[in-house]
Design an enzyme around this catalytic site. Structure first.
Site, PDB file in Angstrom:
ATOM      1  N   ASP A 123       6.733  29.036  41.801  1.00  0.00           N
ATOM      2  CA  ASP A 123       5.798  27.825  41.017  1.00  0.00           C
ATOM      3  C   ASP A 123       4.355  28.422  41.870  1.00  0.00           C
ATOM      4  OD1 ASP A 123       7.502  27.612  39.364  1.00  0.00           O
ATOM      5  OD2 ASP A 123       6.278  25.809  39.502  1.00  0.00           O
ATOM      6  N   ARG A 125       4.108  11.808  50.296  1.00  0.00           N
ATOM      7  CA  ARG A 125       2.689  11.771  49.809  1.00  0.00           C
ATOM      8  C   ARG A 125       1.298  11.644  50.583  1.00  0.00           C
ATOM      9  NH1 ARG A 125       5.634  15.553  48.333  1.00  0.00           N
ATOM     10  NH2 ARG A 125       6.317  15.425  46.529  1.00  0.00           N
ATOM     11  N   ASP A 141       4.187  12.812  41.178  1.00  0.00           N
ATOM     12  CA  ASP A 141       3.544  13.185  42.628  1.00  0.00           C
ATOM     13  C   ASP A 141       2.072  14.102  41.828  1.00  0.00           C
ATOM     14  OD1 ASP A 141       5.506  12.903  43.826  1.00  0.00           O
ATOM     15  OD2 ASP A 141       6.000  14.944  43.690  1.00  0.00           O
ATOM     16  N   SER A 149      16.047  20.242  40.152  1.00  0.00           N
ATOM     17  CA  SER A 149      14.818  20.336  41.114  1.00  0.00           C
ATOM     18  C   SER A 149      14.978  19.084  42.228  1.00  0.00           C
ATOM     19  CB  SER A 149      12.988  20.893  40.239  1.00  0.00           C
ATOM     20  OG  SER A 149      12.878  19.322  40.183  1.00  0.00           O
TER      21      SER A 149
END
Lengths: 419, 419, 419, 419
Positions: free
Chosen positions: B20, B99, B128, B184
């Site tokens: 990606d 994050r 996210d 994922s």
């Protein structure tokens, strides 16, 4: 139904059959009361008939043994599970949940039998004195309570176990020959507690043979066991075990079956230091086998079926409040009444089933589904399918959320502050 | 340091080395940007050098690989543990905590390198994107964000994996030969997450080989392992394991060691359905080995050393708020700033040690002590010793508490209501 | 009932009769929609018949004028009073409470008339767009919403009032000759709001002639006026004014009478800066005459009749949550549904009367009583009468409360800390 | 410094100069104690020197009169304002805030003078006994407290005012010739309270001449008065009155000036029924002139300068908790310590000025501004100016918020439920 002539009145004593309450029974008679003994069957291991005979032998004018197991499960245990109630993050409130049903039944019998007093054998340092008495007072504000362990002439006369034994010998109170354990316990169908004695040092690891309800995880079977629990409106309505064909749906049976499965797989032990209502810290060990499984399954199902904000509201505004109310003995109170009416309002959509694996002390959820609820939407959730979701919407969502953050960030920058 | 002439500007892209973000890198160049690649080492399993080469190969003008492991542990993981923060009762916030450190580092490099834009490969349905972007905007309100998966011309051009593969082939983007997993993941030193793909059906049990960080409890050692964790001001400062002589005190080393022990004993797996910030329900499986142990030990120690009301305040007013702030990506916000300053105020007395046993997925506390704190008082707690406690005081305590309950009980009786 | 052939579908437009929504009406027709006009009578000062004619004149195929005053009072205003709901300590939610009834009625008519779309004239920066649309989506998830002030081709075409005036002239839309005020208002029977224009500078004092609903306190009568409000289950059921013989008990009449009395005595003005849902700060001036009186009386009565813990629970866990739900337009939501069901649970005992004095902007309670509730006990409260109260009980109460404080105090002393 | 030979020890008595504490002083001496008298000047109207002489005359071995006005304002009143703390929505905590400074000073003197005991004249039914004693115990866990109104031999000997008068006559205690009021009061610079006596009937309107601190609104000036209050970090730092040229900036002076202005304009009266800590309901009337103005101005300024989420956090998690802590006498406690450290964290940006109008009991804000804070942005707020705001963003914001509402709405429709 009034007390015998010359008597100070009738007392309904919460009686356990043990040394303490047997001596209290005799002592109350000595003080001039007529004593009736009250025992609650809340699922503890107990020879109730032997206790009945003992009570009568030492002078009780009547003995009442009430089976409260079903109301304990239906009225207290299940609402506690529905609310995910817990005290101080980890304690599942096993002792607390039994107190309301016991107190209510004791008050009802006291009223019926014309007792002016109720009595119990709780000490002056613990939670249970508070739980029982606040319930008594709320349920019948005119009842008088006799708490011998808080009456100086009683506790000075019986400073320790030996004084009680001497009194028992003098008064012909039969004493169990079983040596007493170096800790005390409280048991019901939801849990057993261990405290005091050697456990008072919070760094002493409890001996392996203390734990009574659950198998030591190390001794549990080497293969996992799997069950499925179905809930309706947040209440467990069915438990199935395909491996052995079990299929139970009665609330009490179902709960007892969960106990059986959890016990043999070593699930449900904790060892903690907690804060009692009176402000003293106390160490307790607890086994709550079926309750631990039920709670985990209920929490899991709520993830699937409860709206986010309803879940958050309940978690922040109901769960901890209900836990504190139960722990502090305020189930029968204006706030207890309010909160128990609120819990079901949050549970209407908690319908579905959870598949649970038990293995050597671990408990894991392996899957869950609901036939009626639709908030979980596989397509909407999918990272692969777009569904009716427009990714650009998230743009606006984030941009609008960032309005106040940008203002704040600019202020910080301007003031040369640093994160 | 300004962008090349003719360029739309410099973009610092959060790059993973995968299909990606490699395609995004190329696409951004195609759109006229100069692209710099940014990678954060937050403890995930990754061949950073291979990724660096790949980024350069596909056109990145620079590549930055930042080791953020220590700040992740010290600034995010430990405060999360101190606050016992959790989202929706069970999720330990493993993705959320990484994050803020990643975004902060990315913004700092963007600023240093003169980038006008930052970019990432997050989808438009997830948490996210929100976490990264709210952090970007708070940290540098003037930064522009490019989120290709929310740009119609990008996501319409690449409706699925095959379109990306075709584009990669066309643009000479190397593609890993490893077949992609049917789910994922997101990994850092605190946890790994699994979601999407076959996991989207919440009733599908994850395959045994999905779990990557922890040993299956059934395959874990047959004998328990025991460690002791020492805390100062609520922070872990030392872990010892007498059996193998381990004694670690550096924050990062200590955390990695806890991971090792928890991983080999199968501790730290959960499987849940949660509510994303954007309001979609989502199923996730998580492994948080060391964090699970640390959290349990910290909660246990607080029982011993924290005042009841401070603990209750924190549990009700800080723990859930901090959890929500982290989950929703609001660490860099006025409220995030406030709450992170509050946490240490509650931890001054959280000093002591906890002894933990790990065994086949179970985690149990076997004892705890504190050399400096004195709120736990063995004598005061004792049911056998009276200490300076006067049992009659409890009488007054209960009587005063009952004043309003008696009033209420009398009202109920008068109105002939029933419990 | 389907839209005319060639039409893009039917739109039910929330129409006010003003310049904006008249232009929107025409513009929607221009875009190819059939437009039906919807007006809600929520008690605002308005010439509904003139507006109806105007709508028809500019092209509406139908016009609906719905009298929602009673449901606004009974379903929204009164529960808001029962919950003492408020936003950011001071804002009485006057605009917010009208939105749910308007949206619900608009959705119902849209459904009945076969409209596929609804539309409104709210701007893109305010709260009302959110309140209307979240209600629309919750009530009918399939409805399409057209918000012209968020559609670039609309707002770029009409960048200001002059562009609208020109369009109106071009399209023969009648325009009121009254010069527009340098602020905008929203009115219903609960309140009127003033914002924007000259009020955007938060340090500009609103001109005396802005305030429309209430007399300036300085111009109010020089003698106080006194009324008595009776509540049952927290709902106002009767208002009496001995001076002029008023005695009203119908919910709507009663509320309108409270407005009359409060208006003439200058009660109910505020001037604040608040935080909108979208994160922008905004200055607003509000007049809420009857609501201010009702709220004060309700709060006062609760002091007399509500149990302390029920009051505290409601104050901490219901009041602010309900306020935020209303403000943010989430009345029709899972959490809105939950909270509105909770409110009545707290109000069963809120029975009694409150005597209120109004004078030149001040509002004071002069007394209150309840014929049915007994939690307030004059004898128990008395400092002169002992009643069944034993002063020594307070001794134990305080001693037990002090257990943990003494422990803490000793620790502080030992560590030589200082207060 | 030890007590006189033969004495039971030294007692530091909180002395008011009135009949009760004068009799207590004599009685304590009669019981064999050496008595030292302690008086706190917290701003009440009092002839301290006359009281000193009286104390010495009736037998006090020493008298201490401590001026605590500044620490009352700086350490208690201002933090209370910063937190907007309030009890049960309306009570401004006027009595509560004085107790911590009095108790702390009394404990310090007791320590210095070698007193083993402290004593006070509070009754057994009120809040003040709890507030004083919990503070004593926290500040010096070894101090002994003598509370005569809770000692049976004292309160049985003095069942009413006449018994005290007879004792005073017998012991030559001078008695004030002023007839006692049919209510009791407690005064300090923050407020005065009226309770008991004729006020015990909650429907009795207080007589006009009861109110002592503030002018009756009907007798207040016919023209408004205007002042400006400036805050730094949430603390009032300057008050100006252009009309009379006043400009004060010392914390104590400033507060006293606010009292003066509010008193002459009749601002700050309330009349309520509240719930005491011990669970008895009680009616109280209060005047809090300056405090009422300061609180309103502070709340107003926060609207301008505080971030929405910080304000909401403080409102929900700090304001009510601090109010309860103060009311219940837990300022010196682990939780009191925590919360007072939290308050300043929320106030860093509370910088600016508020313009206030006072008129016949009403208090209104006419404008506010801040030179340093920038969260309020006139352009962003403006309905006329677009600024850097993109209206289409609101589209996405609303659409994403509606995701879970649409799911829920669809469920409701499907289940044919109705709103």
């Amino acid at each position: 139904m009034s007390a015998a002539p010359g008597s100070k009145g009738k007392v309904l004593l919460a009686y356990s059959g043990g040394l303490d309450t047997s001596c209290i029974l005799v002592w109350l008679i000595e003080q001039g009361y007529e004593v009736l003994a009250y025992m609650a069957n809340v699922g503890q291991e107990e020879d109730f008939e032997a206790a009945r005979e003992k009570a009568l032998k030492v002078g009780a004018s009547k003995v009442f043994i009430e089976d409260l197991r079903r109301e304990l499960v239906e009225e207290l245990v299940i609402p506690t599970i529905q609310a995910n109630a817990v005290y101080e993050t980890v304690y599942l409130l096993g002792t607390s949940v039994a107190r309301p049903v016991i107190a209510r039944s004791q008050v009802a019998i006291a009223k019926r039998e014309g007792c002016t007093h109720v009595s119990h054998g709780c000490t002056g340092k613990g939670n249970d004195q508070v739980r029982f008495e606040l319930a008594y007072y709320a349920l019948d504000p005119k009842l008088q309570v006799i708490a011998p362990w808080r009456i100086p002439e009683f506790y000075h006369r019986f400073p320790g176990r030996n004084a009680l034994l001497a009194y028992a010998a003098e008064k012909n109170v039969p004493v169990s020959q079983t040596p007493s354990k170096p800790w005390s316990t409280d048991e019901n169908l939801f849990h057993i507690s261990y405290e005091a004695g050697i456990l008072e040092d919070p760094n002493v690891t409890p001996p392996k043979d203390m734990w009574k309800l659950t198998v030591d995880p190390e001794d549990a079977p080497n293969t996992p066991e799997r069950i499925t629990i179905e809930f309706k409106a947040g209440k467990p309505v069915r438990v199935t075990n395909e491996a052995d064909g079990t299929d139970v749906s009665d609330a009490l049976d179902l709960f007892l079956y969960l106990n059986t499965v959890a016990r043999r797989n070593g699930v449900g032990r904790i060892d903690i230091v907690e804060n009692r209502f009176i402000g003293i810290k106390s160490r307790g060990c607890y086994e709550t086998p079926g309750g631990t499984v039920l709670r985990a399954a209920h929490i899991d199902l709520e993830g699937l079926v409860l709206d986010r904000e309803v879940r958050a509201y309940r978690d922040e505004h109901i769960t901890p409040v209900f836990g504190k109310i139960l722990y502090n003995g305020l189930y029968f109170s204006p706030e207890g009444d309010l909160i128990t009416k609120m819990v079901p309002l949050t549970q209407a959509n908690v319908n579905g089933s959870v598949r649970v694996k038990l293995y050597k002390g671990t408990l894991s959820v392996e899957g869950r589904w609901s036939d009626s609820e639709t908030l979980y939407d596989m397509e909407q959730s999918s990272m692969d399918v777009q569904g009716d979701f427009e990714p650009t919407d998230s743009d606006g969502f984030i941009k609008i959320q960032s309005i106040r953050l940008k203002k704040w960030g600019a202020t910080i920058q301007q003031q040369q502050k640093k994160y």
